[in-house]
Design a protein around this motif. Structure first.
Motif, mmCIF file in Angstrom:
data_model
loop_
_atom_site.group_PDB
_atom_site.id
_atom_site.type_symbol
_atom_site.label_atom_id
_atom_site.label_comp_id
_atom_site.label_asym_id
_atom_site.label_seq_id
_atom_site.Cartn_x
_atom_site.Cartn_y
_atom_site.Cartn_z
ATOM 1 N N LEU A 114 0.832 -1.213 0.000
ATOM 2 C CA LEU A 114 0.000 0.000 0.000
ATOM 3 C C LEU A 114 0.861 1.256 0.000
ATOM 4 N N PHE A 115 1.972 1.205 0.726
ATOM 5 C CA PHE A 115 2.844 2.376 0.820
ATOM 6 C C PHE A 115 3.542 2.697 -0.501
ATOM 7 N N VAL A 116 3.988 1.684 -1.236
ATOM 8 C CA VAL A 116 4.747 1.949 -2.467
ATOM 9 C C VAL A 116 3.869 2.052 -3.716
ATOM 10 N N VAL A 123 10.809 7.965 -0.546
ATOM 11 C CA VAL A 123 9.762 6.933 -0.453
ATOM 12 C C VAL A 123 10.167 5.885 0.577
ATOM 13 N N ALA A 124 11.409 5.444 0.515
ATOM 14 C CA ALA A 124 11.884 4.432 1.470
ATOM 15 C C ALA A 124 11.844 4.972 2.901
ATOM 16 N N THR A 125 12.214 6.233 3.063
ATOM 17 C CA THR A 125 12.206 6.836 4.397
ATOM 18 C C THR A 125 10.798 6.918 4.956
ATOM 19 N N PHE A 126 9.854 7.437 4.171
ATOM 20 C CA PHE A 126 8.471 7.552 4.657
ATOM 21 C C PHE A 126 7.832 6.183 4.829
ATOM 22 N N THR A 127 8.212 5.218 3.998
ATOM 23 C CA THR A 127 7.701 3.862 4.148
ATOM 24 C C THR A 127 8.206 3.248 5.449
#
Length: 162
Positions: A17-19, A116-120
């Motif tokens: 869902l996050f990506v 994206v990786a950080t917020f994920t």
């Protein structure tokens, strides 16, 4: 990688869902759907021996029999759920939905994969803190993602500087 991760631990499903918003923005709808199908197929291939052996029991044990811990069992656990539910019943579920929606919205606007990786990673950490069953080892992927992001950005900075 997403499919293997979800096969290993169902809580990683939230990564999809996050990506997904980032995939939609970066690759378009068709390719995002293909990446999602690839992740789902990979997951199914990993769990297929268990599903074919006894699907009903596999899904009962892995998804449907996960009873929430009693309040006394949370001692030493890594979850804020008892605290949140103690003040406002069902508030943790509300915050879970808000967290997932916020990370999806933030990732929709990102063009940098490190962001994206950080917020994920941060979103997954919040999700884990609000789940009804969380163990310390569930946070290892968060630590690994943050270390990986930090190391890769540090390597890029060294390459650019010299």
């Amino acid at each position: 990688v997403l499919g293997v991760a979800v096969a290993a631990n169902q809580t990683f499903g939230v990564f999809g869902l996050f990506v997904l918003p980032f995939w939609l923005r970066r690759f378009g709808c068709r390719r995002a759907v293909l990446l999602t199908l690839l992740a789902l197929t990979t997951c199914f291939l990993c769990i297929s021996p268990f599903v074919f052996w006894d699907a009903k029991e596999f899904f009962r044990v892995s998804l449907f029999s996960l009873e929430p811990f009693m309040f006394s069992q949370f001692r030493g656990r890594f979850s804020l759920r008892p605290l949140v539910d103690g003040f406002f019943p069902h508030a943790a579920d509300f915050f879970l939905v808000v967290t997932i929606g916020a990370v999806m919205t933030i990732n929709l606007k990102q063009v940098n994969r490190y962001h994206v990786a950080t917020f994920t990673a941060l979103g997954y950490c919040l999700v884990l803190l609000l789940l009804h069953r969380t163990f310390s080892h569930y946070f290892l992927p968060v630590i690994a993602m943050i270390c990986s992001i930090s190391c890769e950005q540090s390597t890029q900075a060294q390459t650019v500087n010299g």
